[in-house]
Design an enzyme around this catalytic site. Structure first.
Site, PDB file in Angstrom:
ATOM      1  NE  ARG A   5      35.761  38.976  42.198  1.00  0.00           N
ATOM      2  CZ  ARG A   5      36.889  38.299  41.998  1.00  0.00           C
ATOM      3  NH1 ARG A   5      37.696  38.597  40.994  1.00  0.00           N
ATOM      4  NH2 ARG A   5      37.240  37.319  42.804  1.00  0.00           N
ATOM      5  CB  THR A  65      45.009  38.026  36.943  1.00  0.00           C
ATOM      6  OG1 THR A  65      44.077  37.024  37.300  1.00  0.00           O
ATOM      7  CG2 THR A  65      44.551  39.371  37.462  1.00  0.00           C
ATOM      8  CB  THR A 117      41.259  38.406  36.656  1.00  0.00           C
ATOM      9  OG1 THR A 117      41.651  37.038  36.701  1.00  0.00           O
ATOM     10  CG2 THR A 117      40.060  38.625  37.561  1.00  0.00           C
ATOM     11  CD  GLN A 132      37.366  36.064  38.718  1.00  0.00           C
ATOM     12  OE1 GLN A 132      38.370  35.765  39.343  1.00  0.00           O
ATOM     13  NE2 GLN A 132      37.403  36.535  37.486  1.00  0.00           N
ATOM     14  CG  ASP A 166      38.628  34.118  43.044  1.00  0.00           C
ATOM     15  OD1 ASP A 166      39.473  33.219  43.199  1.00  0.00           O
ATOM     16  OD2 ASP A 166      38.864  35.164  42.414  1.00  0.00           O
ATOM     17  CB  SER A 184      38.861  39.828  44.232  1.00  0.00           C
ATOM     18  OG  SER A 184      40.036  40.126  43.501  1.00  0.00           O
ATOM     19  N   GLY A 186      48.541  37.406  40.184  1.00  0.00           N
ATOM     20  CA  GLY A 186      49.148  36.380  41.030  1.00  0.00           C
ATOM     21  C   GLY A 186      48.277  35.891  42.162  1.00  0.00           C
TER      22      GLY A 186
END
Ligand code: DON
Length: 537
Positions: A65, A348, A366, A387, A390, A419, A440
């Site tokens: 990540r 993604t 992603t 990112q 998020d 995530s 999604g």
């Protein structure tokens, strides 16, 4: 067997298996390739999670990540004038976290693969170098994001004609700078990306354009090997991605909530099945908003959330005849902190692979939203993620996917944003049975669960299981989202139970591989909602 949302990536995975690679090599090679062929979804400028089950019993969850850059801060995206909309957490260099993709793929291949990492990278470099022909999906993506991409010179140079119009289907997309960056990795190993010229160019461009991601952030990036979260459903063991993803926890939690119900009696897509699964989904998302974040920064009550006892407590609130309006999260046993509160959209990609030796890999990767930040850094070919969105970027304000959260997911330097990605493997008698995952956003969680129950409860063939019409609830807003294909009487049955229904166009894309118990070997399926392909030999 390899299943991905892109036929070229699937073929790369299959070739790697044929050339002596195992499932880890094949999944990572497919991820590298899809970062070139579906660069709007994922790539070396982004991050990934990889759940691995090896035939010898070893299991791991690789956390690639993104991390918040050292110079990021809690309120960095809140504009001075809060009445004006701000897109700084989704568009432009400030939206990017430190990319973890390449480091995670390398770590996975080094520890669990069989082939030299460079060989896998070279396959992707060759596709970037010689190009590939754009299909109508890519054309649509470019059309939709023309305004965003055209703001950035590096992106214009790759995706646009000289007259400023985006490339069209049938034309060849060449990514020469990206090929050179990948080849640098072939020669220098990870240092070719995380040290030296590439991060220097990225840091310099980012700084010059108002961002905070620096070369030092690249140098300090480390992928983490984590213990998968483990659960069970109807006698199958489930392993999935732990925090900083909420995906694994909530897939397991929803399955726990559903386990005592005889869903097969109600049938797939019946109002009873949709109602019960929806009630379970909203419970999971209420808990997500409350408890989930990067475990290095916040205490996440993982074992409590995935316990059968906790599910039993929540289940007492599920009525078979009435939709419950949930005020907030529950009280998982190992939680000792305080409380608080989330809606949705796309891109993604997920890769599922199993090999002939019994190794299985579920990998979700992603850039966050389509084309990530929109920025290709000139001279590197790297499309940077967005990112950072998020995180809770603006306290109280839902993110791009309508998700809300609290302090557990606020921005702190080095922290990983929460995530929903849920690369998941189901095992039967310790052997991989189903390898699955989706793209999604928050719908990853619900699409993965629905595909699992379609296989295990309703015995649908794998392709039908992933193609089956979906529904989704994420607690906030209190809305039951339905794909268009649900019959009128089913919708009536749901309205009578108090659901507020909103029909939306079809969403998410599940790719899966499943053990073929009759013939031996594997079956694969790629969601008909995508342009994917499952193939094997
Ligand atoms: O990590 C997450 O949950 C999101 N960044 C995933 C985004 C996504 O799936 C977009 N896909 N349609």
């Amino acid at each position: 067997m390899v299943s991905t949302t892109d036929s070229i990536a699937t073929q790369v995975g299959v070739e790697v298996l044929k050339n002596g690679g195992n499932a880890v090599d094949a999944a990572c090679a497919a991820a590298l390739a899809i970062g070139v062929t579906e660069g709007f979804s994922s790539g070396i400028g982004g991050g990934c999670f990889i759940v691995i089950h090896m035939a010898d019993g070893r299991e791991t969850a690789v956390d690639g990540r993104e991390t918040a850059p050292k110079k990021s801060s809690r309120l960095m995206y809140v504009p001075k004038d809060t009445t004006k909309p701000s897109n700084l957490s989704t568009t432009g260099v400030l939206a990017a976290g430190t990319p973890g993709e390449l480091a995670a793929l390398e770590a996975a291949v080094r520890q669990y693969g069989r082939l030299p990492f460079e060989e896998l990278v070279e396959r992707a470099a060759a596709i970037a170098d010689t190009g590939f022909i754009l299909d109508d999906q890519y054309e649509r993506a470019l059309d939709r994001y023309t305004d965003k991409l055209s703001q950035f010179e590096g992106s214009r140079a790759v995706y646009f004609h000289e007259d400023g119009t985006p490339l069209k289907r049938g034309e060849r997309l060449l990514q020469k700078d990206l090929a050179a960056t990948l080849r640098r990795v072939c020669q220098e190993g990870l240092d070719g990306y995380y040290r030296g010229e590439v991060p220097r160019l990225i840091g310099q461009y980012v700084r010059g354009n108002g961002g905070v991601l620096s070369a030092a952030d690249f140098e300090n990036y480390k992928p983490l090997m984590r213990e998968p979260v483990r659960g069970s459903y109807r006698g199958y063991n489930v392993i999935s991605m732990p925090p900083p993803s909420s995906g694994g926890i909530h897939v397991i939690q929803i399955l726990n909530l559903l386990e005592p119900y005889d869903l097969s009696y109600f049938g797939p897509g019946s109002s009873e099945t949709i109602h019960l699964t929806t009630e379970a989904m909203q419970i999971a998302f209420a808990d997500r908003a409350e408890f989930l974040g990067d475990p290095a920064f916040t205490e996440v009550p993982v074992q409590g959330l995935i316990s059968k006892e906790y599910a039993a407590e929540w289940r007492s609130l599920i009525s078979s005849v009435q939709h419950a309006e949930l005020a907030g999260a529950g009280r998982p046993q190992d939680f000792s902190g305080t409380a608080e509160q989330h809606p949705d959209e796309k891109h993604t990609t997920h890769i599922s692979v199993a090999d002939g030796e019994g190794n299985a890999v579920a990998l979700t990767t992603t850039l966050n939203t389509p084309f990530g930040s929109g920025v290709i850094v000139p001279g590197t070919g790297v499309l940077l993620n967005n990112q950072m969105d998020d995180f809770v970027t603006w306290p109280g304000r839902p993110n791009y996917f309508g998700l809300v959260g609290n302090a557990a997911n606020e921005i702190e330097p080095g922290k990983r944003p929460l995530s929903s990605m849920a690369p998941t493997i189901l095992l039967k008698d310790s052997q991989p049975y189903l390898v699955i995952g989706s793209y999604g956003g928050p719908r990853i969680i619900t699409s993965t669960v629905l595909s699992i129950i379609n296989v295990l409860d309703f015995d649908l063939p794998l392709q039908a299981a992933v193609d089956y019409p979906r529904w989704h609830h994420q607690w906030v807003p209190d809305r039951l989202f339905l794909e268009p294909d649900h019959p009128f009487d089913v919708q009536m049955g749901l309205r009578q139970r108090g659901h507020r229904i909103e029909v939306q166009s079809r969403w998410a894309g599940v790719t899966a591989v499943m053990s073929d118990e009759e013939r031996g070997g594997w079956r694969g399926a790629a969601d008909s909602r995508t342009t994917g392909l499952a193939a094997g030999f």
